[in-house]
Structure formats: structure tokens, C-alpha cells
Design an enzyme around this catalytic site. Sequence first.
Site, PDB file in Angstrom:
ATOM      1  N   SER A  63       9.228  12.777 -13.564  1.00 47.48           N
ATOM      2  CA  SER A  63       9.869  13.024 -14.956  1.00 47.48           C
ATOM      3  C   SER A  63      11.338  13.634 -14.829  1.00 47.48           C
ATOM      4  O   SER A  63      11.927  13.918 -15.988  1.00 47.48           O
ATOM      5  CB  SER A  63       9.046  13.863 -15.779  1.00 47.48           C
ATOM      6  OG  SER A  63       7.980  12.952 -16.343  1.00 47.48           O
ATOM      7  N   LYS A  66      13.956  11.649 -16.475  1.00 47.25           N
ATOM      8  CA  LYS A  66      14.120  11.233 -17.653  1.00 47.25           C
ATOM      9  C   LYS A  66      15.358  12.023 -18.229  1.00 47.25           C
ATOM     10  O   LYS A  66      15.951  11.514 -18.817  1.00 47.25           O
ATOM     11  CB  LYS A  66      12.763  11.920 -18.668  1.00 47.25           C
ATOM     12  CG  LYS A  66      11.689  11.181 -18.313  1.00 47.25           C
ATOM     13  CD  LYS A  66      10.451  12.036 -18.787  1.00 47.25           C
ATOM     14  CE  LYS A  66       9.325  11.212 -18.635  1.00 47.25           C
ATOM     15  NZ  LYS A  66       8.225  12.068 -18.743  1.00 47.25           N
ATOM     16  N   TYR A 188      10.909   1.955 -16.452  1.00 47.29           N
ATOM     17  CA  TYR A 188      10.445   3.444 -16.569  1.00 47.29           C
ATOM     18  C   TYR A 188       9.754   3.770 -15.262  1.00 47.29           C
ATOM     19  O   TYR A 188      10.056   4.650 -14.542  1.00 47.29           O
ATOM     20  CB  TYR A 188       9.703   3.306 -17.757  1.00 47.29           C
ATOM     21  CG  TYR A 188       8.898   5.015 -17.635  1.00 47.29           C
ATOM     22  CD1 TYR A 188       9.577   5.875 -18.261  1.00 47.29           C
ATOM     23  CD2 TYR A 188       7.552   4.826 -17.363  1.00 47.29           C
ATOM     24  CE1 TYR A 188       9.080   6.940 -18.307  1.00 47.29           C
ATOM     25  CE2 TYR A 188       7.051   6.246 -17.521  1.00 47.29           C
ATOM     26  CZ  TYR A 188       7.660   7.155 -17.925  1.00 47.29           C
ATOM     27  OH  TYR A 188       7.099   8.304 -17.773  1.00 47.29           O
ATOM     28  N   TYR A 239       7.150  20.206 -21.186  1.00 48.14           N
ATOM     29  CA  TYR A 239       6.032  19.720 -22.390  1.00 48.14           C
ATOM     30  C   TYR A 239       5.576  21.062 -22.950  1.00 48.14           C
ATOM     31  O   TYR A 239       6.336  21.821 -23.489  1.00 48.14           O
ATOM     32  CB  TYR A 239       4.894  18.770 -21.380  1.00 48.14           C
ATOM     33  CG  TYR A 239       5.719  17.926 -20.548  1.00 48.14           C
ATOM     34  CD1 TYR A 239       6.591  16.974 -20.783  1.00 48.14           C
ATOM     35  CD2 TYR A 239       5.478  18.298 -19.045  1.00 48.14           C
ATOM     36  CE1 TYR A 239       7.128  16.135 -19.737  1.00 48.14           C
ATOM     37  CE2 TYR A 239       5.976  17.560 -18.261  1.00 48.14           C
ATOM     38  CZ  TYR A 239       6.978  16.527 -18.572  1.00 48.14           C
ATOM     39  OH  TYR A 239       7.490  15.675 -17.781  1.00 48.14           O
ATOM     40  N   VAL A 257       5.871  15.299 -12.157  1.00 48.54           N
ATOM     41  CA  VAL A 257       4.314  15.477 -11.446  1.00 48.54           C
ATOM     42  C   VAL A 257       4.408  15.066  -9.888  1.00 48.54           C
ATOM     43  O   VAL A 257       3.526  15.321  -9.287  1.00 48.54           O
ATOM     44  CB  VAL A 257       3.228  14.542 -12.187  1.00 48.54           C
ATOM     45  CG1 VAL A 257       2.884  15.122 -13.263  1.00 48.54           C
ATOM     46  CG2 VAL A 257       3.829  13.044 -11.959  1.00 48.54           C
TER      47      VAL A 257
HETATM   48  N1  GLN Z   1       5.393   8.537 -13.847  1.00 45.67           N
HETATM   49  C1  GLN Z   1       4.719   9.926 -14.641  1.00 45.67           C
HETATM   50  C2  GLN Z   1       4.169   9.206 -15.939  1.00 45.67           C
HETATM   51  O1  GLN Z   1       4.785   8.224 -16.433  1.00 45.67           O
HETATM   52  C3  GLN Z   1       5.762  10.867 -15.028  1.00 45.67           C
HETATM   53  C4  GLN Z   1       5.026  12.064 -15.649  1.00 45.67           C
HETATM   54  C5  GLN Z   1       5.737  13.169 -15.322  1.00 45.67           C
HETATM   55  O2  GLN Z   1       6.398  13.552 -14.185  1.00 45.67           O
HETATM   56  N2  GLN Z   1       5.319  14.373 -15.985  1.00 45.67           N
HETATM   57  O3  GLN Z   1       2.933   9.671 -16.091  1.00 45.67           O
END
Ligand code: GLN
Length: 303
Positions: A63, A66, A188, A239, A257
Site C-alpha cells: 500500500s 498508493k 492495482y 487506516y 502489508v
Molecule cells: N495489496 C494489498 C491489498 O489490496 C494492500 C494492502 C495494504 O498494504 N494495506 O489488500
Amino acid sequence: MDYQSLLDNIFDEVNKKKERGKVADYIPELAKIAPHKFGMAFVDETGRLYTCGDAKEQFSIQSISKVLTLSLAFSILGDDLWQRVGVEPSGDPFNHLSLLEQEQGKPRNPLINAGAIVIADILVSHFENPKETLLDFVRKIANDSSISFDESVAISEKETGFRNYAAAYLIKSFGNLENDVDTVLDFYFHQCALRMSCEQLAKVFFIYANRGKCLQNNPYLNVQQVKRINALMLTCGFYDEAGEFAFEVGLPGKSGVGGGIVALLPEQFCIATWSPGLNEKGNSRLGMVALEKLTTKTGLSIF
Ligand code: GLN
């Protein structure tokens, strides 16, 4: 300040911890990562780099990507972007769906999965080869052509990303997705599968500490855009733990993650940490502890 000793000190203190969290296993490829890995990279205001531990080893940035896709979309669309995605924290886990239903397919912010899927749609609409464009963008900022996608992680996510499919179809049902779900999610899943080291991440995220300019001084974002992206990292980058991160660390930042975290203090420094064990909110456990120590020991935070 002697940043190298500071980093080494924090590394030694934090690396002793037995409770290192749990490696993400809902994406099977990520479950293979050794939980003892730990590295940090720091770039100071002059652009000097300091590293310790596994700072040169590449991992899945997940993430954290992003912020990079948001930057690319923001530089194309400007403020029109905010018609498609909001700027409020969600207070929910990154893959939550119910707000999306309540708020008719307009994701709360670009740093939760639903928001990043809308950003991915914008990039898929705008570029002929969005994956190449993203790679090019990141490689140029880092001045490093070794940055690539980890195809096995992208495939693993495609096979198990059921909640992302659910989010994308929900967004599509409300008319906020121009392209077909498979094409958008393919992009994505690849952005999440970008492989970078702490060293590379600290160099790339230096632009958010350096008013939009990279280490070589080329501009990628203007000052206003950097202000807005940093605000989003502070309020939405972790988050349902964004408040805790602001409280403990006091810096804009973003987690993934894969166990990476980047954080920065405008005009002062940028830091990337990597330890794959996550806490229950999906943020790197040791990374959070290390960053809290950094801002507490130095007294350097945005507050
Ligand atoms: N690729 C992970 C997902 O879509 C990204 C989530 C993350 O890093 N928080 O669930």
C-alpha cells in the site's frame, strides 16, 4: 545531528524485541518472507543517506504504492481528482466495504484500497501502458532502474484478492469506474507488487520532504500538491491506526502489508523502515516502535 549513530541505536534497541507481529498471509506470496528481517534508511535535508540492517533488500511495498499512484494521478488531473475520491480518514480497515455502499461508490480517501482502485482506474484511462508509466515514474524519481514488479506477488494477489474485486464491482455499480474491473485490478495488483528496498523508498519519498523535488532536484509535484499529499498521509496513511501513528510518531507516513513504512518531516528528513511482522491493524510492528523512538529521541516531528 549524528544520524548514523541515532539509527544504529534505535536499530539495536528495537531489534531485541521478541514480539515482532505476524507476517501477512492473506496474500500467500507474502507469507514466505522471513519474519526476522529488519532494515532502515534515512535521507537528511542535504540528501545524505544513512542505512542499517536489511536496508538494501527489496520487498513488496504494497500500500505504500498508493501514495505514488495518487501523485501521478494528481499531477494529471489536478483538483478534478477530488470529484472521484474523498479526503477524509475512514477510521476503518484498509479493505473495508460498508462505507463504500453508504457513500455511493466514492471512496473516503485515496489511501484505502477502494480509493486506490479509483486512482488505478484514472491511470488506466489516461495512459496507454500504465504499468510502464508507473515504473518509469518511480525509477526516474529514485534514479534507479532496478525497481520492478514482483510478478509472483501480483499473481498471488489476483488469485486471492476477493475483497478488492468486491470493492471494484461496487464502485463500478455506482458509475465511478470507467474501465473493466479486471484491467483496473491487474494494474492495482501490480502497483502493490512493486519491489523496493528501504534505501530506494527513502530516496523516492524524499520528494514529499523536499517540496516535490527529488534528490537530483528535478520537480515532480508542486508545493501545493505535496502539502495535500502529506496531509492525506498524516490523516489516512495508517487506516484505522492513523490517529495512533500521529499520536505516537507525529509524522506524515504510509504503511504497507509487506511490512514497510515510510515517514517524513517536511524540509528535514525522510525515513523508510521494513520489518514484515504486522500488528492487528496491518501496520509493521517494529517499524512503528522504531519511528516512535526516532521522533521522541530527536524531538523532531510536525508537532
Ligand atoms: N495489496 C494489498 C491489498 O489490496 C494492500 C494492502 C495494504 O498494504 N494495506 O489488500
